[in-house]
Motif scaffolding. Structure first.
Motif, PDB file in Angstrom:
ATOM      1  N   SER A 118      45.257  99.676   6.036  1.00  0.00           N
ATOM      2  CA  SER A 118      44.200  99.892   5.050  1.00  0.00           C
ATOM      3  C   SER A 118      44.732  99.834   3.622  1.00  0.00           C
ATOM      4  CB  SER A 118      43.515 101.232   5.304  1.00  0.00           C
ATOM      5  OG  SER A 118      44.489 102.243   5.391  1.00  0.00           O
ATOM      6  N   CYS A 119      45.906  99.222   3.432  1.00  0.00           N
ATOM      7  CA  CYS A 119      46.393  99.056   2.063  1.00  0.00           C
ATOM      8  C   CYS A 119      45.427  98.108   1.335  1.00  0.00           C
ATOM      9  CB  CYS A 119      47.837  98.547   2.055  1.00  0.00           C
ATOM     10  SG  CYS A 119      48.040  96.758   2.155  1.00  0.00           S
ATOM     11  N   PRO A 120      45.432  98.108  -0.009  1.00  0.00           N
ATOM     12  CA  PRO A 120      44.443  97.303  -0.739  1.00  0.00           C
ATOM     13  C   PRO A 120      44.492  95.822  -0.378  1.00  0.00           C
ATOM     14  CG  PRO A 120      45.578  98.803  -2.214  1.00  0.00           C
ATOM     15  CD  PRO A 120      46.275  98.907  -0.897  1.00  0.00           C
ATOM     16  N   VAL A 121      45.677  95.330  -0.022  1.00  0.00           N
ATOM     17  CA  VAL A 121      45.801  93.910   0.316  1.00  0.00           C
ATOM     18  C   VAL A 121      45.064  93.624   1.623  1.00  0.00           C
ATOM     19  CG1 VAL A 121      47.420  92.015   0.682  1.00  0.00           C
ATOM     20  CG2 VAL A 121      48.091  93.966  -0.723  1.00  0.00           C
ATOM     21  N   CYS A 122      45.367  94.402   2.659  1.00  0.00           N
ATOM     22  CA  CYS A 122      44.783  94.159   3.980  1.00  0.00           C
ATOM     23  C   CYS A 122      43.298  94.523   4.003  1.00  0.00           C
ATOM     24  CB  CYS A 122      45.524  94.963   5.039  1.00  0.00           C
ATOM     25  SG  CYS A 122      47.261  94.552   5.119  1.00  0.00           S
ATOM     26  N   ARG A 123      42.954  95.507   3.193  1.00  0.00           N
ATOM     27  CA  ARG A 123      41.561  95.933   3.148  1.00  0.00           C
ATOM     28  C   ARG A 123      40.658  94.779   2.692  1.00  0.00           C
ATOM     29  NH1 ARG A 123      40.986  99.821  -1.547  1.00  0.00           N
ATOM     30  NH2 ARG A 123      40.875  97.818  -2.603  1.00  0.00           N
ATOM     31  N   ASP A 124      41.164  93.998   1.712  1.00  0.00           N
ATOM     32  CA  ASP A 124      40.303  93.007   1.070  1.00  0.00           C
ATOM     33  C   ASP A 124      40.567  91.566   1.500  1.00  0.00           C
ATOM     34  OD1 ASP A 124      39.198  95.087  -0.336  1.00  0.00           O
ATOM     35  OD2 ASP A 124      40.607  94.903  -2.010  1.00  0.00           O
ATOM     36  N   THR A 125      41.581  91.353   2.323  1.00  0.00           N
ATOM     37  CA  THR A 125      41.933  89.965   2.653  1.00  0.00           C
ATOM     38  C   THR A 125      41.764  89.692   4.146  1.00  0.00           C
ATOM     39  OG1 THR A 125      43.705  90.318   1.021  1.00  0.00           O
ATOM     40  CG2 THR A 125      43.676  88.195   2.153  1.00  0.00           C
ATOM     41  N   PRO A 126      40.903  88.757   4.507  1.00  0.00           N
ATOM     42  CA  PRO A 126      40.775  88.406   5.926  1.00  0.00           C
ATOM     43  C   PRO A 126      42.098  87.895   6.488  1.00  0.00           C
ATOM     44  CG  PRO A 126      39.014  87.410   4.627  1.00  0.00           C
ATOM     45  CD  PRO A 126      40.001  87.982   3.655  1.00  0.00           C
ATOM     46  N   PHE A 127      42.302  88.119   7.759  1.00  0.00           N
ATOM     47  CA  PHE A 127      43.564  87.788   8.416  1.00  0.00           C
ATOM     48  C   PHE A 127      44.019  86.349   8.182  1.00  0.00           C
ATOM     49  CE2 PHE A 127      45.485  86.245  12.514  1.00  0.00           C
ATOM     50  CZ  PHE A 127      46.756  86.684  12.228  1.00  0.00           C
ATOM     51  N   THR A 128      43.120  85.395   8.362  1.00  0.00           N
ATOM     52  CA  THR A 128      43.523  83.980   8.240  1.00  0.00           C
ATOM     53  C   THR A 128      44.045  83.674   6.837  1.00  0.00           C
ATOM     54  OG1 THR A 128      41.179  83.518   7.840  1.00  0.00           O
ATOM     55  CG2 THR A 128      42.053  82.956  10.033  1.00  0.00           C
ATOM     56  N   GLU A 129      43.476  84.334   5.834  1.00  0.00           N
ATOM     57  CA  GLU A 129      43.941  84.133   4.465  1.00  0.00           C
ATOM     58  C   GLU A 129      45.295  84.801   4.242  1.00  0.00           C
ATOM     59  OE1 GLU A 129      41.603  85.258   0.802  1.00  0.00           O
ATOM     60  OE2 GLU A 129      39.987  84.553   2.132  1.00  0.00           O
ATOM     61  N   LEU A 130      45.388  86.033   4.719  1.00  0.00           N
ATOM     62  CA  LEU A 130      46.602  86.821   4.513  1.00  0.00           C
ATOM     63  C   LEU A 130      47.807  86.133   5.159  1.00  0.00           C
ATOM     64  CD1 LEU A 130      47.717  89.443   3.381  1.00  0.00           C
ATOM     65  CD2 LEU A 130      46.978  90.623   5.419  1.00  0.00           C
ATOM     66  N   ARG A 131      47.567  85.546   6.321  1.00  0.00           N
ATOM     67  CA  ARG A 131      48.651  84.892   7.053  1.00  0.00           C
ATOM     68  C   ARG A 131      49.273  83.761   6.251  1.00  0.00           C
ATOM     69  NH1 ARG A 131      47.192  82.829  12.890  1.00  0.00           N
ATOM     70  NH2 ARG A 131      45.736  81.576  11.682  1.00  0.00           N
ATOM     71  N   GLU A 132      48.486  83.102   5.431  1.00  0.00           N
ATOM     72  CA  GLU A 132      48.976  81.946   4.677  1.00  0.00           C
ATOM     73  C   GLU A 132      49.522  82.320   3.300  1.00  0.00           C
ATOM     74  OE1 GLU A 132      49.189  79.277   6.361  1.00  0.00           O
ATOM     75  OE2 GLU A 132      48.040  80.198   7.996  1.00  0.00           O
ATOM     76  N   ASP A 133      49.336  83.550   2.891  1.00  0.00           N
ATOM     77  CA  ASP A 133      49.616  83.927   1.507  1.00  0.00           C
ATOM     78  C   ASP A 133      50.861  84.811   1.432  1.00  0.00           C
ATOM     79  OD1 ASP A 133      49.664  84.941  -1.045  1.00  0.00           O
ATOM     80  OD2 ASP A 133      47.521  85.383  -1.125  1.00  0.00           O
ATOM     81  N   ARG A 134      51.974  84.179   1.078  1.00  0.00           N
ATOM     82  CA  ARG A 134      53.233  84.924   1.088  1.00  0.00           C
ATOM     83  C   ARG A 134      53.239  86.084   0.087  1.00  0.00           C
ATOM     84  NH1 ARG A 134      59.018  82.027   1.056  1.00  0.00           N
ATOM     85  NH2 ARG A 134      58.600  81.690  -1.139  1.00  0.00           N
TER      86      ARG A 134
END
Ligand SMILES: [Zn+2]
Length: 344
Positions: free
Chosen positions: A271-287
């Motif tokens: 539930s950190c701000p990054v994971c809270r607001d970023t869908p998985f598929t996007e987060l996976r690609e964003d170093r």
């Protein structure tokens, strides 16, 4: 348990220990400079930088000489506490191309609050005699730095040794011959999987001095709780950057998870701000986003430990739970516990 809480007074403000110094890649010619975290994570007002790398990067070094501050360059608040090590890790293979005086001058130009003395890390591959020489060279560099140092900054002597006796003798020697605000223990990264060795060396340093004790390079998810348990006051880590580079997602209690094996998720379990607001598929690609999450994961680990202490919970029982999922680290913690109990 040897866990302890103190306040560290530095020119840029006080920080509560134990504390993590995230390694900032600034000054290294790489694409993965650390994303800004200082505003996003309020209890992380710390950074670890490599003095030598900054000095070697001409455009930036010239800007610093011309009045720019490193904090501006890094885009971090003025009250960030900066620990500048000597960059000794770069001397692992090559020769030492600096002197204690020159390194001090560089660290001051950077505006560092904590100055790590010049050191020559040792390795398992070296012959004993070579390592012995490196250990005593590092001690002599530290004494020289102490003679040169008369400022407000804190001076931490970098110490090395691959056995408890050497480390203990080193600290005692430096206590007698220099004036240090703390000690920073290095050379443990190459032997990090030998938990028994690492914890016994850290305990030897902890017993040899009551001053601030920093451990170089072991502040990742697995080691952090162990270091806290062993009474280490600060540590640094670049694990959050390296893991993100390998597309590894740090999950407290589990370690790094390779995201390529994960499918069919909308969101990751954090539930950190990054994971809270970023869908998985996007987060996976964003170093960048992964790096930020990973740093949150390290921070949450530290917060959780502090909470257990503040709430008067049984920390050993908490750690029993934390380490139960993995045989290797479970054994490591059990050994550390035995070593600590023999001391107390
Ligand atoms: Zn997260």
């Amino acid at each position: 348990m040897l866990y302890r809480q103190r306040t560290l007074n530095t020119p840029h403000g006080c920080i509560k220990t134990p504390v993590l110094f995230p390694v900032r890649n600034i000054g290294k010619r790489s694409s993965d400079n650390t994303p800004a975290y200082a505003d996003a994570i309020p209890d992380l007002r710390t950074a670890m930088v490599n003095a030598r790398a900054i000095r070697q990067r001409d455009p930036q070094w010239n800007r610093l000489l011309n009045g720019a501050t490193l904090r501006e360059e890094m885009d971090i608040p003025e009250e960030t506490v900066i620990f500048a090590d000597s960059g000794g890790f770069d001397f692992q293979a090559g020769d030492v191309d600096t002197t204690p005086a020159r390194t001090l001058e560089t660290q001051r130009q950077i505006g560092a609050d904590i100055l790590g003395t010049v050191d020559r890390p040792i390795s398992r591959e070296n012959r004993d005699r070579e390592n012995q020489r490196r250990i005593s060279d590092s001690a002599e560099y530290a004494v020289e730095a102490s003679d040169e140092h008369d400022g407000e900054e804190l001076l931490f002597a970098s110490i090395h040794g691959l056995d408890p006796e050497t480390v203990q003798n080193n600290v005692r020697y430096l206590e007698r011959n220099g004036d240090f605000d703390g000690y920073a223990l290095g050379s443990l990264v190459p032997v990090r999987t030998d938990y028994k060795k690492v914890t016994s060396i850290i305990l030897a340093a902890r017993r040899a001095t009551d001053k601030h004790l920093h451990v170089y390079g072991l502040g990742g998810l697995v080691y952090q709780p162990l270091l806290l348990y062993l009474g280490v006051d600060s540590f640094d880590s670049s694990a959050f950057i390296r893991s993100a580079g390998n597309r590894n997602y740090l999950v407290p209690g589990f370690g790094g998870q390779e995201l390529k094996h994960v499918t069919e998720l909308s969101y990751l379990p954090c539930s950190c701000p990054v994971c809270r607001d970023t869908p998985f598929t996007e987060l996976r690609e964003d170093r960048n986003a992964l790096t930020k999450h990973n740093l949150w994961a390290l921070t949450m680990e530290l917060r959780r430990f502090r909470y257990m202490v503040a709430a008067n919970e049984d920390v050993e029982a908490y750690l029993d739970l934390r380490f139960q999922g993995n045989e290797v680290t479970k054994r490591a913690y059990r050994q550390a516990k035995q070593q600590v109990r023999r001391l107390t």
